[in-house]
Design an enzyme around this catalytic site. Structure first.
Site, PDB file in Angstrom:
ATOM      1  N   SER A  29     -13.258  17.897 -60.084  1.00 50.04           N
ATOM      2  CA  SER A  29     -13.233  16.463 -59.577  1.00 50.04           C
ATOM      3  C   SER A  29     -11.574  16.384 -59.142  1.00 50.04           C
ATOM      4  CB  SER A  29     -13.875  15.640 -60.348  1.00 50.04           C
ATOM      5  OG  SER A  29     -13.138  15.452 -61.549  1.00 50.04           O
ATOM      6  N   ASP A  76     -10.232   4.934 -66.784  1.00 46.36           N
ATOM      7  CA  ASP A  76     -10.262   6.557 -66.606  1.00 46.36           C
ATOM      8  C   ASP A  76      -8.740   6.942 -66.305  1.00 46.36           C
ATOM      9  OD1 ASP A  76     -10.317   8.925 -65.077  1.00 46.36           O
ATOM     10  OD2 ASP A  76     -11.790   8.306 -63.619  1.00 46.36           O
ATOM     11  N   HIS A  97      -8.481  10.623 -63.187  1.00 45.67           N
ATOM     12  CA  HIS A  97      -8.452  10.447 -61.766  1.00 45.67           C
ATOM     13  C   HIS A  97      -7.279   9.461 -61.333  1.00 45.67           C
ATOM     14  CE1 HIS A  97     -12.566  12.253 -62.812  1.00 45.67           C
ATOM     15  NE2 HIS A  97     -12.113  13.044 -62.103  1.00 45.67           N
TER      16      HIS A  97
END
Ligand code: NAG
Ligand code: NAG
Ligand code: NAG
Length: 535
Positions: free
Chosen positions: A258, A505, A508
Site C-alpha cells: 500500500s 495512521d 501512509h
C-alpha cells in the site's frame, strides 16, 4: 470488554489501508457481534487478532502485541483463505479491490466511469495504434468507442502499413542532466511555498479519501510545502507534459504494497494535469489499478503484490498479515503481469515487519500448511533474489527501466525525535530540519542494505536502480495521514480524530506530500537518461 473496546478502536490507528471500506466495515460489525457472545477473554484475543489481521500494516499494534502466535479462529468476519492442513485462516479484507471502486474513487463527483474502462482499454492498447480516434470519445459507452475505433482503423487501413514501416526505435536524448552519480537521497528539506505543492489536493480527482488530509479535516498545510534539496545537485520541478511525452505509448507500473499504492496515487496526480479532461480515467482490473491517459496511449498502474513473490496475501481484498505465508522462490503468477511494462517500480517492506520470522512454504509444498519459519532477513534475501533473478532473465534492459523503492519509515514514537508530549505522529506539523545522525524509528536497516545489495548485484544483465527514500522520509514526521484518513471506508469522525493514540495512521502519507518527492526522484532519474521511443 474494555480490552476489546480498546483494540477495536485501534483498528483505525492502523494503516487503514486505503482500502478500508464498506466491505471491511461489515466484517467488523459481524466480528463485534460474534465477539459479544464469547467470554470476555476470548473476545479480547479475537479483537487483538482482528486488529492485527485487518490492519496488519500498522506496526505499532504489531510491535505492542508480540504474542502473535495465537491460532486463528474461524468465527467472525472475513473470508477464508489457505484452507490447508485443516487450518483455516480468517482474513477480513483490508485493501482495495474491484468491488471497492465506487467507495474509493467515485467518491469524487467528477470521477469518470471506470466500469467501462476494461473493455475500452483493451481496445485502446491492442487494436488501433491511433490514439486520436480514441481521444475523441470519452469512455462513456464501450460499444460506441469500440465501433468508432474500428471505423477509424478501417478508414486508415491504407495508411497503416506506411506508418508501420516508418515505425522504428529511436533514442530520445535525456531531457535533464542530473548525473547518475549525484546521490539524491542526501540533502535537506527546504520550505518552498512558491513551487509547492506540485498539485492541489482538490484539483486531483483521482485521490482517494485515504490521503486527502485537508479534506478530512487537517488544519495545517505546511506539510505540502517542502522541497527536497539534494546536497550535491538539484532536482528539477516536475513537468507533467515532459514526463507524459516520455511515457507516450508506454506503461509505467508500481508493484508492491500500500505504500507503493500511495506513491501511485501521487504519480497519477502529478501527471494527470497534462492529460485533457475526459481523456483520463482509472480502472480496476483484479490486482491492478490502472490510470489511463488516452491522449498519450499511456498507463500508470499499481499492481498488488505485497511480497513481490507469491503468497497467501495476494488477493487485494482477502488477505491476512498475521497468517501470511510466502513462496519465497515462486514469482511467476505475478511476474507474468509485469511483462511488456516499460517502467517497473517495486517495493516490499512493511508486510515483513510484524514478526522476526517469516512463514515460508516448503519447496514443492502442496498447501500453505507446509511451511517453515525462516528468519526474516534470510527470507527477505531469498525473496529479493527470486525477484532479481526474474528481472535478470525476463526484462529487456533496452526497453524497460527497473527501480526498487527503499523502505518508507513509520513515525510512531515521538520521544525518539525529542517530543515526549507527542502522540504518535499526530500533532507533528514540521519536518525534522536540524537532525543529524541516525534516528531510531524502528527501521530494519539490515533489510535496507540487503535490498540495496541484491538490487546492485543479483541482476547483472538488467540494471536495477535502488531508490533511497528512507533517509529523506525519516525527517518527515509531519507528513503522515494521521487521523485525517479513513477507517473502514469512512473518514474518521470527530471522536476518533480526538483520539490519535488509537487512530493515527503513521504509515501512509498525505497527498500532496512526501510521495510526490519520491516520484520526483524517479522523474529525475528517468528524464536524465536516454530512452528508446517508437516513432
Ligand atoms: C500503445 O501502447 C501499447 C503498450 O502500452 C503499445 O503496444 C501500442 O503500440 C501503443 N500504440 C501506439 C499507437 O503507440
Ligand atoms: C510563503 O510563506 C511566507 C513565510 O511564511 C509568507 O510570508 C508568504 O505569504 C507565503 N506565500 C504564499 C504564496 O503563501
Ligand atoms: C551481496 O550480494 C551478493 C550477491 O547477491 C552476495 O554474494 C554478497 O554476500 C552480498 N553481500 C552482503 C553484504 O549482503
Amino acid at each position: 470488554m474494555s480490552l476489546a473496546g480498546r483494540r477495536k478502536s485501534s483498528l483505525a490507528g492502523a494503516g487503514a489501508g486505503a482500502g478500508a471500506d464498506a466491505f471491511g466495515a461489515k466484517h467488523a460489525v459481524t466480528s463485534l457481534r460474534k465477539g459479544g457472545r464469547l467470554p470476555v477473554y476470548v473476545a479480547s484475543v479475537f479483537f487483538v487478532l482482528c486488529v492485527i489481521v485487518m490492519y496488519g500494516e500498522d506496526i505499532r499494534s504489531l510491535t505492542r502485541v508480540p504474542a502473535l502466535t495465537v491460532p486463528a479462529t474461524t468465527g467472525g468476519g472475513g473470508g477464508v483463505v489457505g484452507v490447508g492442513g485443516g487450518r483455516q485462516v480468517v482474513v477480513p479484507r483490508r485493501d482495495i479491490s474491484a468491488s471497492e471502486k465506487p467507495a474509493a474513487v467515485l467518491h469524487h463527483s467528477d470521477q469518470e466511469k471506470p466500469k467501462h474502462a476494461v473493455t475500452t482499454t483493451t481496445t485502446t492498447t491492442t487494436t488501433e495504434p491511433e490514439p486520436v480516434a480514441v481521444v475523441e470519445k470519452p469512455p462513456q459507452d464501450k460499444v460506441d468507442t469500440t465501433k468508432s475505433q474500428k471505423k477509424t482503423s478501417s478508414k486508415k487501413k491504407a495508411k497503416k502499413p506506411r506508418r508501420q514501416r516508418a515505425a522504428k526505435k529511436t533514442v530520445v536524448p535525456p531531457a535533464l542532466g542530473v548525473p547518475e552519480t549525484c546521490d539524491l537521497s542526501k540533502g535537506r528539506w527546504v520550505f518552498d511555498n512558491t513551487s509547492y505543492p506540485l498539485y492541489r489536493e482538490e484539483e486531483c480527482q483521482f485521490l482517494t479519501s485515504q490521503v486527502t488530509c485537508m479534506k478530512n479535516g487537517r488544519r495545517d498545510d505546511t506539510y505540502q510545502k517542502w522541497r527536497w534539496q539534494p546536497k550535491d545537485c538539484s532536482m528539477p520541478r516536475f513537468d507533467a507534459k515532459l514526463f507524459m511525452e516520455r511515457l507516450r505509448g508506454k506503461r509505467f507500473m508500481f508493484v508492491g504494497d500500500s505504500l507503493n499504492r500511495n506513491q501511485w496515487e501521487s504519480m497519477v496526480c502529478l501527471v494527470q494535469s497534462a492529460v485533457s479532461p475526459g481523456k483520463k480515467y482509472v480502472s480496476w482490473e483484479g490486482q491492478r489499478v490502472v490510470f489511463h491517459a488516452w491522449e498519450f496511449n499511456a498507463t500508470v498502474e499499481f499492481y498488488w503484490a505485497p511480497f513481490l513473490v507469491e503468497s497467501n496475501s495476494d488477493d487485494p481484498k482477502i488477505h491476512s498479515i498475521q497468517h501470511r505465508i510466502i513462496k519465497a522462490d515462486t514469482i511467476g503468477a505475478h511476474a507474468e503481469n509485469w511483462r511488456g511494462v516499460d517502467y517497473l517500480v517495486f517495493n516490499t517492506y512493511i508486510w515483513w515487519m510484524n514478526t522476526v520470522d517469516m512463514k515460508v512454504m516448503r519447496p514443492g509444498g502442496k498447501s500453505w500448511a507446509e511451511h517453515d519459519e525462516v528468519v526474516r532477513i534470510e527470507a527477505y534475501r531469498k525473496v529479493l533474489t527470486t525477484w532479481a533473478s526474474w528481472v535478470n532473465d525476463n526484462i529487456d534492459p533496452a526497453r524497460t527501466s527497473v527501480f526498487f523503492m527503499s523502505m518508507s519509515p513509520l513515525h510512531i514514537s515521538p520521544q525518539v525525535w525529542g517530543n515526549p508530549d507527542g502522540i504518535r505522529c499526530a500533532k507533528e506539523t514540521m519536518p525534522l530540519l536540524d537532525w543529524h545522525g541516525p534516528l531510531w524509528l524502528g527501521m530494519d536497516w539490515d533489510m535496507f542494505h540487503q535490498a540495496k545489495n541484491v538490487s546492485r548485484r543479483a541482476s547483472p544483465r538488467v540494471p536495477i536502480t535502488f531508490v533511497d527514500i528512507t533517509t529523506m522520509s525519516e525527517r518527515r514526521k509531519d507528513g503522515h495521514t494521521s487521523v485525517h484518513t479513513i477507517r473502514q471506508g469512512k473518514v474518521l469522525g470527530p471522536e476518533e480524530q480526538a483520539d490519535p493514540g488509537t487512530y493515527a495512521d503513521c504509515i501512509h502519507w498525505c497527498l500532496p506530500g512526501v510521495p510526490d518527492i519520491w516520484n520526483l526522484v524517479l522523474y529525475t532519474r528517468i528524464l536524465s537518461r536516454p530512452a528508446l521511443q517508437l516513432e
